[in-house]
Design a protein around this motif. Structure first.
Motif, PDB file in Angstrom:
ATOM      1  N   UNK A  66      44.701  45.296  39.054  1.00  0.00           N
ATOM      2  CA  UNK A  66      43.299  44.886  39.187  1.00  0.00           C
ATOM      3  C   UNK A  66      42.505  45.560  38.076  1.00  0.00           C
ATOM      4  N   UNK A  67      41.472  44.901  37.616  1.00  0.00           N
ATOM      5  CA  UNK A  67      40.592  45.518  36.624  1.00  0.00           C
ATOM      6  C   UNK A  67      39.199  44.926  36.683  1.00  0.00           C
ATOM      7  N   UNK A  68      38.232  45.760  36.337  1.00  0.00           N
ATOM      8  CA  UNK A  68      36.871  45.290  36.130  1.00  0.00           C
ATOM      9  C   UNK A  68      36.718  45.078  34.630  1.00  0.00           C
ATOM     10  N   UNK A  78      37.066  39.628  35.400  1.00  0.00           N
ATOM     11  CA  UNK A  78      37.752  40.620  36.219  1.00  0.00           C
ATOM     12  C   UNK A  78      39.073  40.081  36.766  1.00  0.00           C
ATOM     13  N   UNK A  79      39.860  40.979  37.324  1.00  0.00           N
ATOM     14  CA  UNK A  79      41.087  40.554  38.006  1.00  0.00           C
ATOM     15  C   UNK A  79      41.301  41.388  39.251  1.00  0.00           C
ATOM     16  N   UNK A  80      41.653  40.709  40.331  1.00  0.00           N
ATOM     17  CA  UNK A  80      42.120  41.406  41.534  1.00  0.00           C
ATOM     18  C   UNK A  80      43.639  41.397  41.545  1.00  0.00           C
ATOM     19  N   UNK A 140      29.389  42.035  38.607  1.00  0.00           N
ATOM     20  CA  UNK A 140      30.495  41.472  39.390  1.00  0.00           C
ATOM     21  C   UNK A 140      30.163  40.159  40.061  1.00  0.00           C
ATOM     22  N   UNK A 148      36.871  36.009  38.559  1.00  0.00           N
ATOM     23  CA  UNK A 148      37.993  36.886  38.908  1.00  0.00           C
ATOM     24  C   UNK A 148      39.299  36.097  38.890  1.00  0.00           C
ATOM     25  N   UNK A 203      44.573  39.987  50.220  1.00  0.00           N
ATOM     26  CA  UNK A 203      43.247  39.366  50.104  1.00  0.00           C
ATOM     27  C   UNK A 203      43.409  37.861  50.084  1.00  0.00           C
TER      28      UNK A 203
END
Lengths: 258, 258
Positions: free
Chosen positions: A9-11, A57-59, A128, A239, A254
């Motif tokens: 994950x990343x912001x 972003x990525x989850x 976000x 995302x 999730x």
């Protein structure tokens, strides 16, 4: 050498995107640097399921790499995370066959796009979710989203400067849902063209504010013309939520959605 | 000159706290600078309901200032917000009598503290909630929190270096609630001592991980000794959530709670 797949994950706020670029902070460079440290200076290249743009972003991004280390899967996050910046995190690591490929083996991807409505943004979500001041007609956006379902040539929703020729993709899930104070757009499919989700969201937002009719989506798809669709929505609402492979690799936690 | 009260939200991450300090970024300095710009260079001092420490956030800080401008209340956010950094926002402005005082007139305050549990933090909340790896016994924390209710001398929950003498406060609400993936601690009362909420949360977390019994809170309160309570929890989980005055000043939209 053994192959490992990682869920990351990343912001994306503080990065010039996923892919390595000279003189720029990128997610890939940070991952490879952390791996190099863990491997005592040996360069370990990583392969991702796909790139993400600056600010995205990525989850559940998935990467793979090869390693001579015999570390058990569950120890890898503890080895890598202390060497990664606080806005990039290894969530899970799985030993995979040497034939596994994070990019070529994907069978589906899910993207989500977060929108906050109201007179003023929630400042805590400013990087976000995208703030829209106008009141949105959610049922109209939901109707519009349903037109995306199925197998279509998505040329109208592809950045015009892309030089790939095959623009047919199959969308299995496309919905707009309230989520607390926000709206989330969820799209799942076998693949997405460059900027596709952001152009879809830009178009759905134009439906939401009443600039277009929900059923316009049908004609926009058929036109196969980028000019017919709406503006590309900003990067920071997007995302990469999940990447699927033939076999279920990770413990996904999730998965609520449409 | 007329007095205005403002409800302000801010993310404290990039600030040395609320109060002006030389050479440091502070919330107060940013507010006064935005007001000075709106007033064409005239310095406008602001008075807040109270300070917040470095890294502490606010959803509903209240300030007052005096202005010669005849701007309608609803226009003030649009005048000030473009001159404020993206992590500070004016939510609402209300014209108040010249006798109103943001600090002296408070009748109650609410603080909230956000904790995320699980093996790894949610990186998107890394500046806005504190991550605890251990599993927490929530019912025990809830029991412990109930001991705080009522009027007590809270010396045990006050930073030892404070030189105020009257440490009796009345707590009307104190609860621990799950909120999505997180736990929130909510405290309302007529006033809070320096570091009081963070020391309470640090103590409740020690109950949560099993280091202390829920009923220990009773003895800790009675001891009136900072040494008896737990560690001060980190700043970045704490929010000044709401400030109340005799008359309801603002349209509060985030009032769910215990």
């Amino acid at each position: 050498m053994g192959r490992r797949a990682c869920k990351i994950s990343y912001e994306g706020t503080n990065y010039a995107g996923y892919q390595v670029q000279p003189q720029k902070r990128t997610i890939q460079a940070a991952l490879e640097q952390a791996l190099t440290e863990v491997h005592k200076g040996m360069h370990i290249p990583v392969v991702a399921s796909g790139r993400t743009d600056a600010g995205v972003h990525a989850y559940g991004q998935v990467i793979h790499f090869d390693t001579p280390l015999a570390l058990p899967d569950e120890k890898w996050p503890y080895a890598l995370n202390p060497k990664l910046p606080a806005d990039i995190q290894v969530e899970e690591v799985k030993t995979v066959p040497d034939t596994f490929h994070a990019r070529y083996d994907t069978v589906a991807k899910e993207y989500r796009y977060m929108v906050m409505c109201g007179a003023r943004p929630n400042i805590f979500r400013r990087h976000q979710a995208v703030h829209i001041r106008e009141r949105l007609d959610v049922p109209a956006m939901q109707t519009a989203a349903r037109h995306l379902l199925g197998t279509h040539d998505f040329s109208s929703f592809c950045a015009a400067n892309t030089n790939i020729s095959h623009k047919v993709r199959t969308i299995t899930h496309a919905c707009v849902q309230p989520q607390g104070d926000e709206l989330v757009f969820i799209a799942r499919g076998d693949g997405f063209l460059y900027n596709m989700v952001r152009i879809i969201v830009g178009t759905l937002l134009e439906v939401g504010v009443g600039k277009r009719h929900a059923d316009d989506l049908k004609q926009i798809i058929v036109a196969e013309d980028r000019e017919q669709a709406g503006k590309t929505a900003p990067a920071h609402g997007l995302y990469l939520w999940q990447v699927d492979y033939e076999e279920s690799l990770f413990t996904f936690d999730r998965r609520e959605g449409c």
